[in-house]
Design a protein around this motif. Sequence first.
Motif, mmCIF file in Angstrom:
data_model
loop_
_atom_site.group_PDB
_atom_site.id
_atom_site.type_symbol
_atom_site.label_atom_id
_atom_site.label_comp_id
_atom_site.label_asym_id
_atom_site.label_seq_id
_atom_site.Cartn_x
_atom_site.Cartn_y
_atom_site.Cartn_z
ATOM 1 N N ARG A 181 0.810 -1.206 0.000
ATOM 2 C CA ARG A 181 0.000 0.000 0.000
ATOM 3 C C ARG A 181 0.851 1.266 0.000
ATOM 4 N NH1 ARG A 181 -5.181 -1.465 3.925
ATOM 5 N NH2 ARG A 181 -5.500 -3.585 3.106
ATOM 6 N N ALA A 182 2.099 1.156 0.418
ATOM 7 C CA ALA A 182 2.979 2.325 0.408
ATOM 8 C C ALA A 182 3.191 2.829 -1.014
ATOM 9 C CB ALA A 182 4.321 1.980 1.049
ATOM 10 N N ASP A 215 0.987 2.846 -3.473
ATOM 11 C CA ASP A 215 -0.180 3.657 -3.811
ATOM 12 C C ASP A 215 -0.162 4.983 -3.062
ATOM 13 O OD1 ASP A 215 -1.980 1.687 -5.461
ATOM 14 O OD2 ASP A 215 -1.258 0.546 -3.749
ATOM 15 N N ALA A 216 0.274 4.953 -1.802
ATOM 16 C CA ALA A 216 0.322 6.193 -1.022
ATOM 17 C C ALA A 216 1.324 7.174 -1.614
ATOM 18 C CB ALA A 216 0.684 5.876 0.426
ATOM 19 N N LEU A 256 0.439 10.871 -3.037
ATOM 20 C CA LEU A 256 1.095 12.067 -2.521
ATOM 21 C C LEU A 256 1.791 12.841 -3.637
ATOM 22 C CD1 LEU A 256 2.606 10.656 0.803
ATOM 23 C CD2 LEU A 256 0.730 12.302 0.574
ATOM 24 N N VAL A 298 -6.687 6.763 -0.063
ATOM 25 C CA VAL A 298 -5.566 6.579 -0.997
ATOM 26 C C VAL A 298 -6.025 5.820 -2.236
ATOM 27 C CG1 VAL A 298 -3.371 5.354 -1.304
ATOM 28 C CG2 VAL A 298 -3.763 6.728 0.746
ATOM 29 N N LEU A 307 -1.761 2.930 6.691
ATOM 30 C CA LEU A 307 -2.793 2.484 5.757
ATOM 31 C C LEU A 307 -3.444 1.170 6.171
ATOM 32 C CD1 LEU A 307 -1.138 3.501 2.394
ATOM 33 C CD2 LEU A 307 -2.969 4.646 3.635
ATOM 34 N N ASN A 354 -5.973 7.146 -6.193
ATOM 35 C CA ASN A 354 -5.317 6.398 -7.257
ATOM 36 C C ASN A 354 -6.268 6.055 -8.384
ATOM 37 O OD1 ASN A 354 -2.309 5.235 -6.806
ATOM 38 N ND2 ASN A 354 -3.246 5.774 -4.847
ATOM 39 N N ALA A 398 -8.196 5.521 5.923
ATOM 40 C CA ALA A 398 -6.993 6.062 5.285
ATOM 41 C C ALA A 398 -6.697 5.336 3.977
ATOM 42 C CB ALA A 398 -5.811 5.966 6.234
ATOM 43 N N TRP A 399 -6.804 4.001 3.993
ATOM 44 C CA TRP A 399 -6.540 3.242 2.774
ATOM 45 C C TRP A 399 -7.577 3.534 1.698
ATOM 46 C CZ3 TRP A 399 -3.759 1.476 -0.698
ATOM 47 C CH2 TRP A 399 -4.183 0.501 -1.602
ATOM 48 N N LEU A 452 4.027 4.527 6.216
ATOM 49 C CA LEU A 452 2.832 4.575 5.374
ATOM 50 C C LEU A 452 2.078 3.249 5.433
ATOM 51 C CD1 LEU A 452 4.268 6.457 2.265
ATOM 52 C CD2 LEU A 452 2.583 7.322 3.893
#
Length: 424
Positions: free
Chosen positions: A27-28, A30-31, A35, A301, A292, A305, A297-298, A288
Amino acid sequence: MSDIHVASGIRRAAARIHDGTPPHRDRAVDALRALAILGVVLGHWLVTALVADGDTLRAASPLGTMPWLAPVSWAFQTLAVFFMVGGHVATRGLASAHAHGTAYGTWLRARLSRLFLPVTAVLAVWAVATAGLLLGGASLVTVHTVVKLALSPLWFLLVFAALTAATPLLARLSPLWPLAVVLHVDLVRFGLGGPSWLGWVNLAAGWLVPYTLGAAWSRGELERPRAGWTLLLGGAVATAVLVAFAGYPASMVGVPGAAVSNLNPPTLAAVTFGLAQCGLALLLRDRLRRALRRPVAWAAVALVNLSAMTVFLWHQTAMMATTATSLLAGRLPGLHTRPDGLDWVAARLLWLPVFALVLGVCWAAFHGFESARGRPARGRPARGRPAAGRRGRARGRGPGRGRTRVVRVGGLPEPSGVREAHRV
């Protein structure tokens, strides 16, 4: 009570997205992509100004009259992180395609279609808008200014598409090679009085550096914190030295009227600054991932995306539309006035929610071009993938309940076979 119901509905929807995400998904990635996209959008909205000079709109920047605002460009010029994530995702995607027996041409066509299908809507709208402006008597300066700014995001897509096509050749390339090219180009251009056109070599070489960093990430070469700290500290020190002693601009974006732009084309300072940003991004990955784990939060994000290309392509149009239509009410502070003081900065901050609202309208009108990419025809599931109803029945559910809709998360290409399953 209604607010409670809305909040509860958001939490339930976020939980479905969270539960439908494959556990192996990083998931980092995608984060960082989200960002980077939001950084570009906010950066453009903050440092791009359109000054009304009679009936003419001219481009300006607060960085030209207030150079002490240069740190704003350090925070929001996030393209290096975007290219690093792109290189990482493309390298993994190509490896996955090979593992599944997918030909390179098929893989590339799928990726480029996801890049360029949303572009058709932007070009069509601006073709009509340009004709309308000219027929309506707008000055050539105004038309050139707004069209150039509105379509400026497209240069990125061309470079990104070229690097994506070259991924098989770049997957094992060390970032030191394109970095050396940038160094020598700037040495000839600035140190030896070489031709200015030579700088355009860096348009490819400069963005190759973070792109090949992403490939190195895919190979597992950047997993240790030491790699992130080396990039962060080394890039930051190198950038500081270049700005302080070699005459490079402090701003990491172009400033109208400036003799040298760090971004157009990329300079050595922009590349070393990008290395520092990439190092920071790598160091933030674990934090991250932990953040997430929270469904809301997820979900946020994931939604960014899903709309990444739409947001990226239309954010300048949203600002142009707001500026042009508001001119009917006269010269408004922070929108049509010269960006030469803190009062302009304060007024511009108040306009950001308006830009976001107009961008939301653009998203509602055109995100279908992005969500349609790669979608199989109705009633004919993609090859090798069972239809939703058959999946549901295989799991003991009725044909009309518990169906699973497969949605690809990410406005830009991501690894083949990595998708989000959202239960509807």
